[in-house]
Design an enzyme around this catalytic site. Sequence first.
Site, mmCIF file in Angstrom:
data_model
loop_
_atom_site.group_PDB
_atom_site.id
_atom_site.type_symbol
_atom_site.label_atom_id
_atom_site.label_comp_id
_atom_site.label_asym_id
_atom_site.label_seq_id
_atom_site.Cartn_x
_atom_site.Cartn_y
_atom_site.Cartn_z
ATOM 1 N N ARG A 72 -13.069 35.259 -20.600
ATOM 2 C CA ARG A 72 -14.292 35.700 -20.262
ATOM 3 C C ARG A 72 -14.318 36.197 -18.596
ATOM 4 N NH1 ARG A 72 -18.101 31.088 -21.455
ATOM 5 N NH2 ARG A 72 -18.701 30.863 -19.297
ATOM 6 N N ASP B 260 -18.927 31.628 -12.706
ATOM 7 C CA ASP B 260 -18.618 30.409 -14.291
ATOM 8 C C ASP B 260 -17.290 31.672 -15.912
ATOM 9 O OD1 ASP B 260 -18.542 28.995 -15.718
ATOM 10 O OD2 ASP B 260 -20.331 29.836 -17.081
ATOM 11 N N ASN C 171 -13.950 26.558 -16.431
ATOM 12 C CA ASN C 171 -14.540 26.328 -15.547
ATOM 13 C C ASN C 171 -14.293 25.747 -14.275
ATOM 14 O OD1 ASN C 171 -17.031 26.038 -16.257
ATOM 15 N ND2 ASN C 171 -17.553 25.750 -14.960
ATOM 16 N N TRP D 177 -21.248 37.608 -31.044
ATOM 17 C CA TRP D 177 -21.790 36.758 -31.169
ATOM 18 C C TRP D 177 -20.594 36.369 -32.344
ATOM 19 C CZ3 TRP D 177 -22.593 35.907 -26.132
ATOM 20 C CH2 TRP D 177 -22.110 34.318 -25.313
ATOM 21 N N TRP E 57 -25.275 30.082 -26.895
ATOM 22 C CA TRP E 57 -25.954 30.587 -25.046
ATOM 23 C C TRP E 57 -26.405 32.022 -25.624
ATOM 24 C CZ3 TRP E 57 -26.277 31.891 -20.593
ATOM 25 C CH2 TRP E 57 -25.783 31.125 -19.837
ATOM 26 N N SER F 106 -15.832 19.007 -23.695
ATOM 27 C CA SER F 106 -16.498 19.510 -22.524
ATOM 28 C C SER F 106 -17.006 18.481 -21.643
ATOM 29 C CB SER F 106 -17.466 20.348 -24.083
ATOM 30 O OG SER F 106 -16.892 21.146 -25.206
ATOM 31 N N GLY F 107 -17.956 19.667 -20.461
ATOM 32 C CA GLY F 107 -18.977 18.901 -19.745
ATOM 33 C C GLY F 107 -18.638 20.026 -18.555
ATOM 34 N N GLY F 108 -18.007 20.908 -18.789
ATOM 35 C CA GLY F 108 -17.890 21.686 -17.350
ATOM 36 C C GLY F 108 -19.148 21.902 -16.547
ATOM 37 N N GLU F 109 -20.180 21.488 -16.902
ATOM 38 C CA GLU F 109 -21.250 21.605 -16.037
ATOM 39 C C GLU F 109 -22.032 20.349 -15.552
ATOM 40 O OE1 GLU F 109 -20.957 24.218 -18.584
ATOM 41 O OE2 GLU F 109 -20.752 25.389 -16.516
ATOM 42 N N THR G 66 -17.548 20.553 -29.232
ATOM 43 C CA THR G 66 -18.395 21.629 -29.314
ATOM 44 C C THR G 66 -17.135 21.909 -30.277
ATOM 45 O OG1 THR G 66 -17.985 23.276 -28.172
ATOM 46 C CG2 THR G 66 -20.227 22.597 -28.408
#
Lengths: 600, 182
Positions: free
Chosen positions: A346, A319, A277, A494, A558, A190-193, A175
Amino acid sequence: MKRLVTSLISVSALALNATAFANESVMKGSQDPKQWVIQAGTYDNQRYSKLDQINETNVGKMAPAWSFSTGVLRGHEGSPLVVGDIMYVHTPFPNIVYALDLNDEGKIIWKYEPKQDANVVPVMCCDTVNRGLAYANGKIFLHQADTTVVALDAKTGKVTWSVVNGDPKKGETNTATVLPVKDKLLVGISGGEFGVQCHITAYDIESGKKVWRAYSTGPDDQILFDPEKTTSLGKPVGKDSSLKTWQGDQWKTGGGCTWGWYSYDPNLNLVYYGSGNPSTWNPKQRPGDNKWSMTLFARDPDTGVAKWVYQMTPHDEWDYDGVNEVPLVDQKIDGKDRKLLVHFDRNGFGYTLDRTNGELLVAEKYDPAVNWASKVDMDRSSPTYGRPLVVAKYSTEHNGEDENSQGICPAALGSKDEQPAAFSPKTGLFYVPTNHVCMDYEPFRVSYTPGQPYVGATLAMYPAPGGANMGNFIAWDATKGKIVWSDPEQFSVWSGALATAGDIVFYGTLEGYLKAVDAKTGKLLYKYKTPSGIIGNVMTYQHKGKQYVAVLSGVGGWAGIGLAAGLADPHAGLGAVGGYAALSNYTALGGTLTVFALPD
Amino acid sequence: MTDFAEHSKSRRAGKRRRVVLLLALCAAASGAGAEPRAAASSQDGKYFDAEGEPTYKVDASGKVDWYTYSGFLRYSAECLRCHGPDGLGSSYAPALADSLKKLSYADFLSTVANGRKNLEGGQEKVMPTLGLDKNVMCFIDDIYVYLKARSDEAVGRNRPPAHDPKPKAWEDAENACMGAPS
């Protein structure tokens, strides 16, 4: 390690001879306030423009000059670029790029639309946003959702090279924007989840050939650490600094993704960014500090080797990705000139560090609601020096699996997410878009399957206690760690901010307003409702002697998840549902660029 | 893994046949499939409606059965990021609390297991194929009954205020499906 470093150095030495430095074109482009050549405007990520035609006395008369529909409905993050007489506009998936002729009323010079497998769409966490393009050496760089990095000829839109940075089937997506530095293009993932072992990679800017890759977690030769020379809080990290903080080989699915912003100091020759995270969201399943997730990195762009690191949130339990931008500023602390970096994490702390060596100078809450830690330990002689002092009540590790920890502030989306802050050297203040949202967090057991989400927690988010506003736009003094003024916003802010020499600060809101406020006081000077909610970043440029301000609207990301339905307070008791107005009552989808100017 | 997929596929096929038949029988009588699913029977803390499909149980105080509660947890972890909190939808995926007013149990299962693509009109909407995701498929009935309860307005927004204890049968099924805890 030594051998690796030397071989890397020789590789880049070769490259040095062969290519023009990209940073010359970026440096020149970003010093010219008429243009906007990388997403942050300048390498230091201050998001500050020297243009002052539009200023605090006349901004009230500003009006839309022209607009452009991107033809895509999902969340629009990032901003357009302006290079010479051409504006470059990008979209979320399918990641279209438009080159618009500023000399011919925005006529489309070329359009590039990659063909991507739509199966990447559901692998992306939280909408299919893209945070924009970068320009260097006559090329426009795009990092697509499916992790293909392409270099487009800026004049024609033809692909000069392309390279694949990851595999969406394993949950690897993109992203983020990219950063051209010297003869390299720096690229995150990306891909932490999804349990990805995330990394930053440098590609040769002329050929797309991979030069180095540095993981956030793993053995020293994968994270490109020199155990004796890489430091953390002033001390060498030692051997296996990451491996020691994970159980078994959990670092292989450790996350620490790199989807945020990158800044660069050409004098120190260091690149700065934060990692995300650790996977999963269930802290019980991954004992240890989980290094180097949630970490600020300073790396040498030639070799990738880390000079210093600082882990903000060891063993994350909430997170609180550490990927937010890392603006670089030179300011006085206790009367002394310091080379600083500032980072609004964060986790709700605003950090100020010495960017030459990673020394921690200030760590203070930039939203008074923050409660998960009482403070960051600043006592150098303490065994917990530099660590947040976690409040047991809000520790999802302490409360354990299948227990719902309540009233944690901030929520997982952070006191601030990726939307970048701006800095004005004239006021010496940062302007920060923030979220004022708290959460309940219940971790539970999950199993890992490559390419499948690896989440492991149930979250409920709701506005922070004591008010109905879910956001604030604040001015922050990073030398003292103090809020100077704060403008409440109904929804989370945002949108990335822009500060200008006209003593004004711009930002967008989720309802769709572009706002201009007085840089000294925060007083609202102008607002205009664009066609959709704004999660993009405000930029400015000058064309034919006239200053313009531009922003992408197109709600999503988000923010589109929770706010479309409205957030309900689970503690308000039965029947209080719907107390907080849903964003869908204010705006609808649609990607539009709106460009503003003063009337002739 | 393969066994698991095969199992859910054959189970799905069987279900679909039965549901089609039932729909044909009921069509004349009820007209619509959106009736609240009263629990007609239960086994080991899991409730079933008159057709033998899983359903929820909510008592007057708002206390729910364990499956419904577990469904809330798993929905929030696996589906919320697209379908929004409490099944209310997001800017790019439908409100499942509405979908389940029409969608049958069998169609629900097959949509989740096989996914779906809708690439028209400037909106790339893709429902992922989750048939191999244990974190979803081991709890798919739980998620279904929770969403059913939401669509019947039998449970409100947010976490249900109270719930039955975790049945032993549920725990055994979780371990069998996910593999024993390490």
